[in-house]
Design a protein around this motif. Sequence first.
Motif, PDB file in Angstrom:
ATOM      1  N   ARG A   1     -16.912   8.574 -19.890  1.00  0.00           N
ATOM      2  CA  ARG A   1     -16.888   9.888 -19.584  1.00  0.00           C
ATOM      3  C   ARG A   1     -18.025  10.704 -20.567  1.00  0.00           C
ATOM      4  NH1 ARG A   1     -11.551  12.937 -19.309  1.00  0.00           N
ATOM      5  NH2 ARG A   1     -11.139  12.205 -21.244  1.00  0.00           N
TER       6      ARG A   1
ATOM      7  N   ARG B   1      -6.163   1.994 -15.215  1.00  0.00           N
ATOM      8  CA  ARG B   1      -7.534   1.623 -15.681  1.00  0.00           C
ATOM      9  C   ARG B   1      -7.686   0.491 -15.756  1.00  0.00           C
ATOM     10  NH1 ARG B   1      -7.403   6.027 -20.086  1.00  0.00           N
ATOM     11  NH2 ARG B   1      -5.724   4.939 -20.589  1.00  0.00           N
TER      12      ARG B   1
ATOM     13  N   PHE C   1       4.890   4.899  -1.516  1.00  0.00           N
ATOM     14  CA  PHE C   1       4.277   5.019  -2.855  1.00  0.00           C
ATOM     15  C   PHE C   1       3.343   6.182  -2.663  1.00  0.00           C
ATOM     16  CE2 PHE C   1       5.991   0.660  -2.514  1.00  0.00           C
ATOM     17  CZ  PHE C   1       6.812   0.724  -3.684  1.00  0.00           C
ATOM     18  N   HIS C   2       3.183   6.874  -3.845  1.00  0.00           N
ATOM     19  CA  HIS C   2       2.264   7.874  -4.011  1.00  0.00           C
ATOM     20  C   HIS C   2       1.852   8.161  -5.341  1.00  0.00           C
ATOM     21  CE1 HIS C   2       0.212  11.657  -3.407  1.00  0.00           C
ATOM     22  NE2 HIS C   2       1.015  12.340  -4.322  1.00  0.00           N
ATOM     23  N   LEU C   3       0.306   8.049  -5.487  1.00  0.00           N
ATOM     24  CA  LEU C   3      -0.315   8.464  -6.772  1.00  0.00           C
ATOM     25  C   LEU C   3      -0.752   9.888  -6.949  1.00  0.00           C
ATOM     26  CD1 LEU C   3      -2.168   5.195  -7.367  1.00  0.00           C
ATOM     27  CD2 LEU C   3      -0.073   5.757  -7.969  1.00  0.00           C
ATOM     28  N   PRO C   4      -0.226  10.590  -7.788  1.00  0.00           N
ATOM     29  CA  PRO C   4      -0.733  11.965  -7.920  1.00  0.00           C
ATOM     30  C   PRO C   4      -2.055  11.985  -8.565  1.00  0.00           C
ATOM     31  CG  PRO C   4       1.177  11.696  -9.461  1.00  0.00           C
ATOM     32  CD  PRO C   4       0.937  10.359  -8.658  1.00  0.00           C
ATOM     33  N   HIS C   5      -2.337  10.967  -9.357  1.00  0.00           N
ATOM     34  CA  HIS C   5      -3.675  10.650  -9.791  1.00  0.00           C
ATOM     35  C   HIS C   5      -4.399   9.403  -9.484  1.00  0.00           C
ATOM     36  CE1 HIS C   5      -3.171  14.607 -11.960  1.00  0.00           C
ATOM     37  NE2 HIS C   5      -2.036  14.293 -12.401  1.00  0.00           N
ATOM     38  N   LEU C   6      -5.464   9.088  -9.446  1.00  0.00           N
ATOM     39  CA  LEU C   6      -6.124   7.880  -9.452  1.00  0.00           C
ATOM     40  C   LEU C   6      -6.642   7.503 -10.909  1.00  0.00           C
ATOM     41  CD1 LEU C   6      -7.897   8.298  -5.686  1.00  0.00           C
ATOM     42  CD2 LEU C   6      -6.312   6.447  -6.721  1.00  0.00           C
ATOM     43  N   PRO C   7      -6.637   6.320 -11.135  1.00  0.00           N
ATOM     44  CA  PRO C   7      -7.201   6.030 -12.473  1.00  0.00           C
ATOM     45  C   PRO C   7      -8.740   6.287 -12.679  1.00  0.00           C
ATOM     46  CG  PRO C   7      -6.885   3.910 -11.071  1.00  0.00           C
ATOM     47  CD  PRO C   7      -6.481   5.254 -10.513  1.00  0.00           C
ATOM     48  N   VAL C   8      -9.143   6.994 -13.702  1.00  0.00           N
ATOM     49  CA  VAL C   8     -10.528   7.164 -14.112  1.00  0.00           C
ATOM     50  C   VAL C   8     -10.927   6.022 -14.972  1.00  0.00           C
ATOM     51  CG1 VAL C   8     -11.723   8.991 -15.422  1.00  0.00           C
ATOM     52  CG2 VAL C   8      -9.761   9.886 -14.318  1.00  0.00           C
ATOM     53  N   ARG C   9     -11.815   5.688 -14.366  1.00  0.00           N
ATOM     54  CA  ARG C   9     -12.787   4.436 -14.811  1.00  0.00           C
ATOM     55  C   ARG C   9     -13.938   4.769 -15.345  1.00  0.00           C
ATOM     56  NH1 ARG C   9     -10.237   1.853 -10.350  1.00  0.00           N
ATOM     57  NH2 ARG C   9      -8.274   0.521 -10.969  1.00  0.00           N
TER      58      ARG C   9
ATOM     59  N   MET D   1       5.914   7.851 -10.949  1.00  0.00           N
ATOM     60  CA  MET D   1       6.171   7.981  -9.282  1.00  0.00           C
ATOM     61  C   MET D   1       7.249   8.877  -8.801  1.00  0.00           C
ATOM     62  SD  MET D   1       4.476   6.080  -6.981  1.00  0.00           S
ATOM     63  CE  MET D   1       4.190   4.369  -7.397  1.00  0.00           C
ATOM     64  N   HIS D   2       7.047   9.593  -7.913  1.00  0.00           N
ATOM     65  CA  HIS D   2       7.833  10.534  -7.208  1.00  0.00           C
ATOM     66  C   HIS D   2       8.779  11.175  -8.202  1.00  0.00           C
ATOM     67  CE1 HIS D   2       6.620   8.040  -3.877  1.00  0.00           C
ATOM     68  NE2 HIS D   2       7.476   7.161  -3.829  1.00  0.00           N
TER      69      HIS D   2
ATOM     70  N   ASP E   1      -1.962  -3.018  -3.647  1.00  0.00           N
ATOM     71  CA  ASP E   1      -3.275  -2.652  -3.790  1.00  0.00           C
ATOM     72  C   ASP E   1      -3.523  -1.467  -2.915  1.00  0.00           C
ATOM     73  OD1 ASP E   1      -6.037  -2.720  -3.269  1.00  0.00           O
ATOM     74  OD2 ASP E   1      -6.095  -4.967  -2.696  1.00  0.00           O
ATOM     75  N   MET E   2      -3.933  -0.267  -3.545  1.00  0.00           N
ATOM     76  CA  MET E   2      -4.070   0.782  -2.659  1.00  0.00           C
ATOM     77  C   MET E   2      -5.300   1.275  -2.500  1.00  0.00           C
ATOM     78  SD  MET E   2      -1.272   3.524  -4.312  1.00  0.00           S
ATOM     79  CE  MET E   2       0.578   3.481  -4.301  1.00  0.00           C
TER      80      MET E   2
ATOM     81  N   TRP F   1      -3.290   7.346 -16.617  1.00  0.00           N
ATOM     82  CA  TRP F   1      -4.607   7.281 -15.569  1.00  0.00           C
ATOM     83  C   TRP F   1      -5.876   7.927 -16.239  1.00  0.00           C
ATOM     84  CZ3 TRP F   1      -6.522  12.177 -14.021  1.00  0.00           C
ATOM     85  CH2 TRP F   1      -5.781  13.173 -14.407  1.00  0.00           C
TER      86      TRP F   1
ATOM     87  N   GLY G   1       1.008  -1.313  -0.100  1.00  0.00           N
ATOM     88  CA  GLY G   1       0.031   0.138  -0.095  1.00  0.00           C
ATOM     89  C   GLY G   1       0.859   1.312  -0.033  1.00  0.00           C
ATOM     90  N   PRO G   2       0.363   2.271  -0.081  1.00  0.00           N
ATOM     91  CA  PRO G   2       1.055   3.554  -0.121  1.00  0.00           C
ATOM     92  C   PRO G   2       1.924   4.139   1.163  1.00  0.00           C
ATOM     93  CG  PRO G   2      -1.377   4.109   0.238  1.00  0.00           C
ATOM     94  CD  PRO G   2      -1.007   2.595   0.241  1.00  0.00           C
TER      95      PRO G   2
END
Lengths: 258, 199
Positions: free
Chosen positions: A258, B11, A247-255, B181-182, B40-41, B195, A4-5
Motif C-alpha cells: 500500500r 491475505r 457465508f459472507h465477508l464484510p471485507h475482502l483481503p487487501v493484498r 463472520m456473521h 473459495d469465494m 483482512w 462459496g458464499p
Amino acid sequence: MSFGPRAWVQQHWDARAAANFMLGGAGAGLMIAAALAYPDSRAPVLLALGMIAAGLAAVWLEIGRKLRAVNVFFNPFTSWMTRESFAALLVFALGAAALWQPRPFLPLAAAAALAFVFCQGRILRASKGIPAWRAPQVTLLIVSTGLAEGAGIALYFTTAPLLVAWFGLAVILRAFAWSRYASAVQSPALVAPAKMLVQIGTVGVLLLTLMAFWMPDLALLAGAAALVTGLWLKFALVTRASLNQGFHLPHLPVRGAR
Amino acid sequence: MTTWAMVADLRRCVGCQTCTAACKQTNDTPVGVQWRRVLDMEVGEYPDVRRAFVPVGCMHCDDPPCMHVCPSTATRKRADGIVTIDYDLCIGCAYCAVACPYQARYKSSEDAKRPDVATKCTFCVERIDAGLAKGLTAGVDPEATPACVNSCIAQALHFGDVADTTSNVSALLAENQHFRMHEELGTGPRFYYLWDKAP
C-alpha cells in the motif's frame, strides 16, 4: 468441497422432521378444537393423540441414535426440543385421561396441546442458522396453522356453530400470522404455498365457512382446504425454504503493498 | 481466564486445503465431512473479480446457539471457551446443525468413530490439553496446537489465547484490521479474520 458464499437448503431436517410439524401441529389444533366444541365422540381426541404420536414417530426415524431418544429430555433449561417433548408427555397423559373422562381432562389436554405447538414454533425460531426459521414471526405462524388445521379436521366430527366460528377465527389468525411473517421473510420456495394459503386457504375457506351456516356440508370442504394449504406451507417451510445462512465477508483481503 | 481463539489471515491463505487434509487425518473424519474447510469465494463480475480463500469451521462461539438448542446436553462449552460434543449423549437429532449459522456441524453414518451423531471441529482439544499438561504453550508449541494451524504452509492460521494481551493472536489482532463472520447474529464467534493492516 467448496461451497462459496451462497446459501443452500439445509439437508439435516427432511420430510420426517416436517411431518412432526405438520402432524403434530394439526393434532394439537384438533385437541384444542375438540375441547372447545366438546363433541360427544372421543374419536377427535384419539385422532389428535394419534397424529401427534405419528409426528413424533416420524422425527424419531430421523434421529441418528434412536435407542438414545430418551436423552431428548435432558435439557429443559434452554432447549425447546426438550420442552416440546415434555409437552408431548403431558398431552398424552391428559389426552388419555380425557378419553376416560372428558371433564375436566379435555381442557387440560388442550392447554398442553397449545404448549406443544408453541414449543414447535419456538424450535424453529431458535434455529439461528436458518433465516426463514429464526424470524420471530414464525412462532405465531406455526401456532396459528396448527389451530386452523386442527379446527378444519374437527369439522368432520361436528359442525356445531361454535366450532365453525372458532375455525373461521383460526383461519383469520393464520392469515394475519402469514402476513406478519411474509413481511419479514421473503422466500421463493414459499411463493406457491403462500398463494394457495391466501387464495384457497383463507379467502376460499372463509367464504365456504360463511356459507356453511346455511349449508353445513360446505364446512367439510372448508376444513379440508384449510388443512391441505396449511400442511403444504409447513412442508415447504421446513424442507424447501430452509436456506442456511451461507457465508459472507464484510471485507475482502487487501493484498500487495500500500 | 484463558479464551482460545483462531485467527485466519485472509491475505495469506492460498486455498491449498492442507489444513483440511491435516484435520481429516488427525481426526479421522469420513468422506464428505470437513471440520476445517476452505471456501473459495469469487466476488464481483469480469473484469472486476476478486477472490478470497476463507478457512471456516466451528467458531466456538461465546454464546453458541448449538449448545442452547441441544436437547441432550451433549453440546457444552468449557471454561476456556471450547465448545465440545459428548458423543455418548448425542442423539443425532441435528438440531444443533440447523442452529449453527456457520454450517460447521456434520452427522454421518459413515463415521466409524462417531456414527450418526453430531460432529464438528474441536480445536483439537485433546491435543491442547495434552500439550498444556506438559507445560507447552498452545499456538506456539506444535504439540499443543490444532493440527490445521500446524499444517498451514502460508502461516495464515494462528491459534492462541485472546484473553492474554501478550499472546501471538492478541498481537495479530492489534496489528491488523479484523472481522468475525456473521457477527450481527450475536453469537460471538472466536474465529477472527485479518483482512488489512491496522490504520
